[in-house]
Each structure stands twice: as C-alpha cells, then as structure tokens.
Design an enzyme around this catalytic site. Structure first.
Site, PDB file in Angstrom:
ATOM      1  N   ASP A 136       0.824  -1.218   0.000  1.00 18.69           N
ATOM      2  CA  ASP A 136       0.000   0.000   0.000  1.00 18.69           C
ATOM      3  C   ASP A 136       0.856   1.265   0.000  1.00 18.69           C
ATOM      4  O   ASP A 136       0.360   2.349   0.320  1.00 18.69           O
ATOM      5  CB  ASP A 136      -0.920   0.010   1.223  1.00 18.69           C
ATOM      6  CG  ASP A 136      -2.252  -0.672   0.966  1.00 18.69           C
ATOM      7  OD1 ASP A 136      -2.477  -1.105  -0.173  1.00 18.69           O
ATOM      8  OD2 ASP A 136      -3.064  -0.773   1.902  1.00 18.69           O
ATOM      9  N   ASP A 179      -7.653  -7.387  13.610  1.00 24.14           N
ATOM     10  CA  ASP A 179      -7.236  -8.731  14.017  1.00 24.14           C
ATOM     11  C   ASP A 179      -8.078  -9.249  15.188  1.00 24.14           C
ATOM     12  O   ASP A 179      -8.544 -10.389  15.176  1.00 24.14           O
ATOM     13  CB  ASP A 179      -5.745  -8.727  14.399  1.00 24.14           C
ATOM     14  CG  ASP A 179      -5.347  -7.507  15.228  1.00 24.14           C
ATOM     15  OD1 ASP A 179      -6.255  -6.810  15.748  1.00 24.14           O
ATOM     16  OD2 ASP A 179      -4.144  -7.237  15.354  1.00 24.14           O
TER      17      ASP A 179
END
Length: 481
Positions: free
Chosen positions: A128, A281
């Site tokens: 990214d 997460d």
C-alpha cells in the site's frame, strides 16, 4: 477568613481559597469519596483477574499443559509420502506493508525462506506504499525472488481504504487464493524462522476445530533503550500469561494481527476482514470464536520483530491498541450475548475478562485511581483510602505483571513511572473508542527502523545507540516530571 489588602495575584488566590472552602464539604468530599469506592471496586476486579491468571499459568507450568499435548500434533511429512507434494496443504503467506523502506527486504526474505514445498506455497506482498520510490524497490525485490523460483505475487490497489484490513481483504479476492487451505500473516518487520510452517500447520491439519495458531513475538531491539525495555516488560506479560491462559482454558485469545496462521474456511465463515475498527485482528478473532472455532497459542515458537524505538511512534501505536478494543467492545457486546454457539462461561470470559477488565478497567484504574484520585486524597484528608487498596493491591498487580520479564525486575520503578505516563494516553484513547469520537479510526503506521545498518556497522551503531539511550532516558525523565 480576612481578605488581603493587596490586589492582583493575592486577590485571585484569596478568591480560589474561598471557593475551595465553600465547595470542599458539600461537593469535593462526597464526589471524591464516591470516586474512591468505584476505583477500589475496579482495583479488586483487576486484582482478581491478575491473581486468577497467575494461578492458571502456574498450574500450566506445573502440569506441562503444552499445546502439543492438548491437541493432536504430528509432522506433516509423515502424512502420506507416496502422494508426494500433493499431501501438503496449500499455504498462502501475506505480507501487508506501507512505505516500509527499512524492513521490506527482511520480511520478504524471511517469508521466501520458509521451508515448505515450493509448489504448495504462495508469497503475497500487499503493498500500500504511497512513495513511488519505495513501491518500485519492493516490486524489484519481489521480482528478484521470483527469478529464483519463488512463487511470489506483488499486489497493489488503487486506494488505502480500510488500511491493513482492506489490504488483507483485497488480497483474499485473487483467484489463486481459492486453492489455498491456510494463510500465514506477517507484518513488514516480522522475520519467521524457516521451520515456522512445519511447527504450526500440523495443528490445523490434525484438528479440524482449530481456526488459528498464534506464535509469540521476539523483540530484536529490546535492549536499544530504556523505553524498549519497558515495552518488553508489558508485552512479555501479554504473551507469557494472557495469551497462554486464554489458549489453555477457553481456546480463545486476541489474534495479534501477525505471526499467526488462519484456516481460510474459518476466516471466511467469520465474515472475513472488516475495517470498522483499528483492531481488525481482534475483530476477526472474536467473530471466529463466536462461530465455535478454537485458537492455539504456541509460546515456544517465536518470531523476530521490532519494537517502536521513539516515543511518538509508541504513543500512536498505543492509541490504536487502546481505542480499537474499546470501540470493538461497544460494537460487539450485544452480539456476543446473543450468540448461541458458545457456552455461557465463554461469553462471560470474553465480555468481562477479555474486554471489560483488560481493555477498559486496567487503563481507567491506572490513570484515574493511581494518578488522580490517590494524589487528590492528600489534599482532602477527610477521604481515606484503605491500605489494602493503596498499597497491597497495586504492589501485587505490579509484581504479577513483572514476572514475565525476570531480567528487568531491577527496572520495575521505571516501568511503573512509564506505565503511569502512558495511562493518560490510553485512558483518553479508551474513551474515544467507547464514545466513537473524532480519532476513533485514526491509523498511523508504526515507524520501523530495521537492523540491517547495525549488522553492517556494529561499532558505529553501538556508539549511536549509546547516544540515543542517553537522549531517550533524559526525555523519559522529562515526561515523568
């Protein structure tokens, strides 16, 4: 109380004194007394949580309740030699990164060095990066490993929507991922050992109820400065106690976002990656657990990584780690209560122990009680704090937190000061998460420095390290004052 004849500063001081006398008995004393009671109740919650986990971890050590004994574990090599490589499951290795100039070679090299049949593993670099120079460097590195016969994919996307969760979600959409059984995830500064997959995949192959195998972090720069030593003490307790206890008792703990292997079918059943919080997460782990999946923590499997070595980087990281869980708790509390796929005890554990006590109460007690209420009682002697709440409980909690890093016991006083300083930032972030205020979804990538320069020039690095230690030590003391 006679009014002084002088004006200016003395006049203001006289007015403040008068106001204090008027408000002290009817307002200050009752409010402070009530706050002390609430803080003592939260201290008891935290104390009970720490002691219970201490007892459980002691029993785990005494009876040797290792994951290999709790679950079936056999080397994958012995499944069926006659079938050749087809006997091995297909593994995807994802490495999300963002402008990781200092560490991209380390992480890509470590992932490409994983020992596994070459036709049964895919390395996926999810870049990214917004810096075109760094992006080109990462792509060249991927091509270099591809020329060596490594099955590596370099993937980019048009925008950074969803940050890390968005990158991981986009990476799972590629056609070649459909052939994969498991996905291992490593952040850009993580360097797994070559045998990482041999030690984790067997848990997933032989135990169909297991969704996640999590390894422990090993900090390569823990000795860089006093601040990294303080971080090591906090994180060692998290891995040595919290993760170990969660795995051994309820087969649940928060995924650390890296150094773990997921069963792709479980990941998909849980709804995949979501970017609604900054702890994607933990979000995925809670949703998978509510579906009935189990997690395994392998404490003797360590993956090298880097701790933030500047206060600015650490502060941003702690904001994300404190704000995200509080916000996730707000979003998922009702969903956890309504689910019917897990036991009542596990629901209580997730809501009360995992979220409320560890992610909210721990921050509030550290700042409000130890840094605000206790000092305030010195100015208001009418409000008494019992010795067990002001001394015994805090000392016990501190010692239980410190057992994870015996080598740093002599730094306990500095750790207490450091945690009190950080409690302000954590408490603020916790309220932002609970109230969904302005910075609730703020994501600042933690700066990573890498250790390549230290390896090449040890003498110079050592000298610079000594200088940095002095600077950061002085900076740490200024913060405390």
């Amino acid at each position: 109380m006679d009014r002084p004849s002088s004006v200016g500063v003395d006049d203001v001081a006289w007015q403040i004194g008068m106001m204090w006398q008027r408000l002290r008995e009817p307002v200050v004393v009752p409010v402070l007394s009530w706050t002390v009671v609430v803080c003592l109740a939260m201290s008891v919650m935290l104390f009970a949580e720490r002691v219970c986990m201490g007892v459980v971890i002691f029993l785990i050590r005494v009876f040797g309740k290792r994951p290999q004994k709790q679950y079936k574990w056999e080397p994958v090599k012995e499944l069926d030699v006659e079938l050749g490589n087809s006997a091995y499951p297909m593994v995807l290795v994802q490495i999300p990164m963002y402008n990781e100039k200092e560490v991209y070679q380390l992480s890509i090299g470590a992932a490409c060095g994983l020992s596994w049949p070459s036709d049964r593993i895919i390395i996926q670099v999810l870049d990214d990066s917004t810096d075109p120079i760094i992006k080109d460097m990462v792509e060249v590195e991927c091509r270099r490993w591809a020329s060596k016969g490594i099955n590596i994919k370099y993937e980019i996307r048009d925008s950074r929507n969803g940050y890390k969760a968005g990158a991981l979600k986009e990476g799972m959409k590629h056609s070649y991922v459909k052939h994969c059984d498991y996905v291992a995830i490593f952040d850009a500064d993580f360097q797994p050992e070559p045998d990482f997959l041999w030690r984790t995949i067997p848990f997933l192959v032989h135990n169909p109820q297991i969704a996640l195998v999590q390894a422990r972090w090993k900090f390569v720069n823990a000795d860089e400065c006093l601040m990294t030593r303080m971080q090591e003490m906090s994180l060692d307790y998290h891995f040595t106690v919290e993760q170990e206890v969660g795995s051994a008792t309820y087969a649940f703990f928060g995924f650390n976002g890296t150094a773990g292997v997921w069963r792709i079918s479980a990941l998909n059943e849980a709804g995949g990656w979501k970017d609604r919080t900054t702890v994607e997460d933990m979000d995925l782990a809670v949703r998978a657990s509510l579906k009935g999946w189990k997690f395994v923590y392998v404490g003797d499997l360590k993956v090298k990584n880097e701790l933030p070595s500047t206060f600015k980087a650490y502060r941003y990281q702690q904001h994300r780690w404190s704000c995200g869980p509080a916000n996730l708790f707000r979003k998922m509390a009702i969903e956890i209560l309504k689910t019917n796929k897990v036991s009542l005890w596990k629901k209580c554990y997730v809501i009360y122990s995992f979220f409320f006590v560890r992610k909210i109460v721990a921050h509030l007690v550290t700042f409000i009680f130890y840094c605000v209420v206790l000092p305030a009682t010195v100015l208001v002697p009418e409000v008494q704090v019992p010795k067990w709440g002001a001394v015994y409980i805090p000392c016990t909690i501190t010692l239980l937190n410190a057992v994870g890093t015996p080598r740093s016991l002599h730094l306990l006083v500095f750790w207490i000061l450091f945690e009190n300083v950080m409690s302000l930032h954590r408490t603020k972030a916790t309220f932002i998460g609970l109230l969904e205020a302005g910075r609730v979804n703020e994501w600042v990538v933690t700066e990573k420095l890498g250790d390549a320069l230290k390896t090449k020039m040890p003498s110079k690095a050592s000298k610079q390290s000594r200088i940095r230690i002095g600077e950061r030590y002085s900076f740490f003391l200024r913060i405390c004052h």
